[in-house]
Motif scaffolding. Structure first.
Motif, PDB file in Angstrom:
ATOM      1  N   CYS A  38      31.807  40.373  42.836  1.00 32.01           N
ATOM      2  CA  CYS A  38      33.074  41.075  42.657  1.00 32.01           C
ATOM      3  C   CYS A  38      34.139  40.057  42.254  1.00 32.01           C
ATOM      4  O   CYS A  38      33.956  38.852  42.395  1.00 32.01           O
ATOM      5  CB  CYS A  38      33.485  41.835  43.914  1.00 32.01           C
ATOM      6  SG  CYS A  38      33.519  40.875  45.432  1.00 32.01           S
ATOM      7  N   GLY A  39      35.250  40.567  41.728  1.00 27.57           N
ATOM      8  CA  GLY A  39      36.307  39.672  41.305  1.00 27.57           C
ATOM      9  C   GLY A  39      37.568  40.427  40.954  1.00 27.57           C
ATOM     10  O   GLY A  39      37.593  41.657  40.970  1.00 27.57           O
ATOM     11  N   TRP A  40      38.621  39.683  40.634  1.00 27.77           N
ATOM     12  CA  TRP A  40      39.903  40.288  40.268  1.00 27.77           C
ATOM     13  C   TRP A  40      40.641  39.379  39.302  1.00 27.77           C
ATOM     14  O   TRP A  40      40.403  38.176  39.241  1.00 27.77           O
ATOM     15  CB  TRP A  40      40.755  40.575  41.497  1.00 27.77           C
ATOM     16  CG  TRP A  40      41.104  39.366  42.311  1.00 27.77           C
ATOM     17  CD1 TRP A  40      40.334  38.785  43.290  1.00 27.77           C
ATOM     18  CD2 TRP A  40      42.282  38.568  42.221  1.00 27.77           C
ATOM     19  NE1 TRP A  40      40.978  37.687  43.806  1.00 27.77           N
ATOM     20  CE2 TRP A  40      42.170  37.531  43.165  1.00 27.77           C
ATOM     21  CE3 TRP A  40      43.418  38.637  41.424  1.00 27.77           C
ATOM     22  CZ2 TRP A  40      43.159  36.560  43.344  1.00 27.77           C
ATOM     23  CZ3 TRP A  40      44.406  37.676  41.596  1.00 27.77           C
ATOM     24  CH2 TRP A  40      44.271  36.657  42.554  1.00 27.77           C
ATOM     25  N   ILE A  41      41.558  40.007  38.541  1.00 21.20           N
ATOM     26  CA  ILE A  41      42.356  39.282  37.565  1.00 21.20           C
ATOM     27  C   ILE A  41      43.672  40.046  37.398  1.00 21.20           C
ATOM     28  O   ILE A  41      43.714  41.253  37.647  1.00 21.20           O
ATOM     29  CB  ILE A  41      41.594  39.129  36.231  1.00 21.20           C
ATOM     30  CG1 ILE A  41      42.260  38.105  35.336  1.00 21.20           C
ATOM     31  CG2 ILE A  41      41.375  40.472  35.561  1.00 21.20           C
ATOM     32  CD1 ILE A  41      41.352  37.608  34.220  1.00 21.20           C
ATOM     33  N   THR A  42      44.728  39.344  37.018  1.00 25.00           N
ATOM     34  CA  THR A  42      46.034  40.001  36.873  1.00 25.00           C
ATOM     35  C   THR A  42      46.681  39.675  35.534  1.00 25.00           C
ATOM     36  O   THR A  42      46.312  38.710  34.876  1.00 25.00           O
ATOM     37  CB  THR A  42      47.022  39.558  37.974  1.00 25.00           C
ATOM     38  OG1 THR A  42      47.238  38.152  37.862  1.00 25.00           O
ATOM     39  CG2 THR A  42      46.524  39.920  39.347  1.00 25.00           C
ATOM     40  N   ARG A  43      47.657  40.503  35.202  1.00 30.98           N
ATOM     41  CA  ARG A  43      48.568  40.235  34.091  1.00 30.98           C
ATOM     42  C   ARG A  43      49.874  40.941  34.394  1.00 30.98           C
ATOM     43  O   ARG A  43      49.906  41.911  35.144  1.00 30.98           O
ATOM     44  CB  ARG A  43      47.997  40.683  32.761  1.00 30.98           C
ATOM     45  CG  ARG A  43      48.039  42.181  32.552  1.00 30.98           C
ATOM     46  CD  ARG A  43      47.864  42.590  31.114  1.00 30.98           C
ATOM     47  NE  ARG A  43      49.055  42.270  30.359  1.00 30.98           N
ATOM     48  CZ  ARG A  43      49.591  43.043  29.443  1.00 30.98           C
ATOM     49  NH1 ARG A  43      49.043  44.175  29.149  1.00 30.98           N
ATOM     50  NH2 ARG A  43      50.673  42.690  28.809  1.00 30.98           N
TER      51      ARG A  43
END
Length: 187
Positions: free
Chosen positions: A150-155
């Motif tokens: 699993c993972g996450w990223i933002t902008r």
């Protein structure tokens, strides 16, 4: 400040694996998918300064990944759910809803059926970081195809109504269950 729990499990069985909302938290999203063979649940609360450890109760003993996050500079109606995508292949899109507030933080979370899915990478999407997710934003629970990644990223979306904020995310190993969910956090 806003607190978030991004929770993922592999091989969900009967509905949602997270059987109870932690005390003082609100469940924003919870959905299991046999197509993706993963589940995602998102809980949030506005910080009152007394937070510490959080206990999550689950229906079954599954591979589980949890991110506990604190987001500063959040306003009165802090969080809006975007859209999810579920795939039986190694690519999903991050699908935010149109933003209504300038400088909204868009958080994309992904779960993959197998400990061999990360590192995840963004291969297209205006405003998103390109290439692999940054260090610390990928989690591998086990290393086999029957485990969990699993993972996450933002902008940041600077201008309300910006509709060019979708992105495509690929898993390191393709052709397995994959899901995404997007949350917009308003200042």
């Amino acid at each position: 400040e806003l607190l978030l729990l991004l929770c993922f499990t592999d091989n969900p069985t009967n509905g949602t694996s997270f059987s109870a909302v932690p005390s003082g938290w609100t469940q924003l999203y919870g959905n299991a998918s046999k197509v993706a063979d993963t589940e995602c649940a998102i809980f949030y609360k506005v910080s009152d300064g007394s937070e510490g450890d959080v206990s999550l109760t689950m229906h079954a003993s599954l591979q589980t990944g949890v991110y506990y996050m604190r987001v500063s500079g959040v306003g009165g109606t802090p969080i809006v759910l975007g859209r999810e995508e579920i795939s039986a292949f190694g690519s999903v899109d991050l699908l935010p809803s149109d933003t209504t507030v300038d400088n909204t933080l868009v958080l994309g979370a992904v779960g993959f059926d197998g400990g061999d899915g990360e590192p995840f990478s963004v291969d297209s999407g205006t405003g998103w970081p390109s290439g692999e997710f940054p260090a610390g934003q990928n989690l591998e629970v086990g290393s086999s195809g029957s485990d969990l990644s699993c993972g996450w990223i933002t902008r940041e979306v600077a201008t309300a109504g910006d509709s060019t904020n979708e992105a495509s995310v690929d898993a390191d190993r393709g052709n397995d269950g994959f899901r995404s969910i997007v949350v917009m956090i308003q200042p």
